[in-house]
Enzyme design. Structure first.
Site, PDB file in Angstrom:
ATOM      1  N   LYS A  54       0.561  -1.277   0.018  1.00 59.53           N
ATOM      2  CA  LYS A  54       0.345  -0.033  -0.286  1.00 59.53           C
ATOM      3  C   LYS A  54       0.907   1.355   0.054  1.00 59.53           C
ATOM      4  O   LYS A  54       0.397   2.655  -0.835  1.00 59.53           O
ATOM      5  CB  LYS A  54      -0.811  -0.358   1.106  1.00 59.53           C
ATOM      6  N   GLN A  98      -4.844  -2.186   9.542  1.00 58.95           N
ATOM      7  CA  GLN A  98      -4.928  -3.440   8.888  1.00 58.95           C
ATOM      8  C   GLN A  98      -5.193  -4.520   9.588  1.00 58.95           C
ATOM      9  O   GLN A  98      -5.595  -4.373  10.669  1.00 58.95           O
ATOM     10  CB  GLN A  98      -3.283  -3.457   8.343  1.00 58.95           C
ATOM     11  N   ASP A 121     -12.172   2.162   3.913  1.00 58.86           N
ATOM     12  CA  ASP A 121     -12.002   0.472   3.892  1.00 58.86           C
ATOM     13  C   ASP A 121     -13.570  -0.015   3.985  1.00 58.86           C
ATOM     14  O   ASP A 121     -13.976  -0.625   3.427  1.00 58.86           O
ATOM     15  CB  ASP A 121     -11.546  -0.577   4.902  1.00 58.86           C
TER      16      ASP A 121
HETATM   17  N1  GUN Z   1      -7.411  -7.551   6.029  1.00 63.78           N
HETATM   18  C1  GUN Z   1      -7.075  -8.470   5.015  1.00 63.78           C
HETATM   19  N2  GUN Z   1      -7.963  -7.596   3.471  1.00 63.78           N
HETATM   20  C2  GUN Z   1      -8.303  -6.108   4.543  1.00 63.78           C
HETATM   21  C3  GUN Z   1      -8.942  -4.871   3.268  1.00 63.78           C
HETATM   22  O1  GUN Z   1      -9.377  -4.958   2.484  1.00 63.78           O
HETATM   23  N3  GUN Z   1      -8.476  -3.355   4.805  1.00 63.78           N
HETATM   24  C4  GUN Z   1      -7.987  -4.126   6.330  1.00 63.78           C
HETATM   25  N4  GUN Z   1      -7.655  -2.750   6.717  1.00 63.78           N
HETATM   26  N5  GUN Z   1      -7.273  -5.311   5.932  1.00 63.78           N
HETATM   27  C5  GUN Z   1      -7.460  -6.036   5.176  1.00 63.78           C
END
Ligand code: GUN
Length: 292
Positions: A54, A98, A121
């Site tokens: 990211k 995350q 998200d």
């Molecule tokens: N962990 C696995 N997929 C995701 C996601 O799309 N967003 C976040 N914040 N954590 C994750």
């Protein structure tokens, strides 16, 4: 005839190019870039890889990013204080925590402490509620990526039968709502669905998000269906230590029946981070708009 392969790598690149262009426009108009903060707690290796991707993607597109790598021992209050500080920070337009979080933390309370205007998200209940009633809201990134892939086929969604296997908050439920918003007739299947293959075989658009390696075989697929495979299942390691990944769909069988199909890897996977960049860009535009 064998299905056309929908390449997530190609479509994700298009999304990134579109966002990079907007980042330039945004910077010119405002004198600063869009900003994303990513918080990770603990040292889960897979999460670490996602977070570094990211960050790298932000750098590539000209988006300002901050990473908060917090130790496993971080307490609920400390985490929420960090989020609240970022909620107030004008350089930051998107805040992402995350997942999964370590067991001792209350995930629901953490996600609810993110300002919904920065909830790129789309996991905050306010985001979910606004999205379901058709108001402006952030939507989880993987479902947004799936919709891009379906749109890319040129197949009309309106009036079609769509079946989603899996009812998670991150993929199954939101992708079903997005398909509904595009006027599909949507069925959500799960572990207790009776005659799962029979229900799936009615689908013009089939989205598999169950996390069971190659569960969806030829008996699930209607001739000419669009098949989107969200599964990423590790089934072993190669001699060089690289993971062997398969989807939820038995690709070789399905591709002989479907009209379009996504591969694993290289299908839905690359779309998620690209759509996160898209949502961060949207968050920045909205922040400027709302400031007046
Ligand atoms: N962990 C696995 N997929 C995701 C996601 O799309 N967003 C976040 N914040 N954590 C994750």
């Amino acid at each position: 005839m064998a299905a056309s392969i929908i390449s997530g790598r190609v479509v994700a690149k298009e999304v990134r190019e579109e966002v990079a262009g907007e980042v330039e426009k945004f910077k010119k108009a405002n004198g600063y870039p869009p900003g994303l903060a990513v918080i990770i707690v603990g040292d889960d290796p897979a999460s670490r890889v996602y977070v570094s991707s990211k960050k790298r993607m932000c750098e590539n597109l000209g988006i300002y990013s901050e990473e908060y790598a917090m130790p496993e021992s971080t307490g609920q209050e400390e985490l929420i204080e960090t989020i609240e500080k970022l909620n107030k920070d004008e350089k930051i337009h998107g805040v992402l925590v995350q997942l999964p979080l370590p067991e001792h933390l209350d995930e629901g309370e953490v996600l609810e402490s993110i300002d919904p205007r920065k909830d790129v998200d789309g996991f905050h209940p306010i985001s979910v509620g606004n999205f379901v009633v058709g108001k402006e809201a952030f939507v989880p990134c993987t479902p947004l990526g799936i919709m891009r892939l379906i749109e890319k086929t040129g197949v009309e969604i309106k009036g079609k039968r769509a079946v989603v296997i899996g009812r998670s908050n991150i993929v199954g439920k939101p992708v079903a709502m997005l398909l509904l918003a595009q006027h599909a007739t949507v069925t959500i299947c799960h572990s207790r669905t009776q005659d799962l293959p029979g229900v799936c075989k009615e689908a013009d658009i089939l989205v598999a998000a169950v996390g069971r390696p190659e569960m969806v075989d030829a008996t699930y697929i209607k001739p000419g269906a669009v098949v989107i495979d969200v599964g990423v299942n590790e089934v072993g390691k190669r001699e060089d230590g690289k993971r062997i990944l398969v989807g939820d769909v038995k690709f070789d069988e399905a591709k002989e029946i479907a009209s379009y199909i996504t591969p694993v890897p290289g299908g839905v996977g690359p779309m998620t981070i690209a759509m996160l960049m898209r949502s961060t860009m949207d968050a920045a535009w909205r922040a400027v708009r709302d400031k007046g």
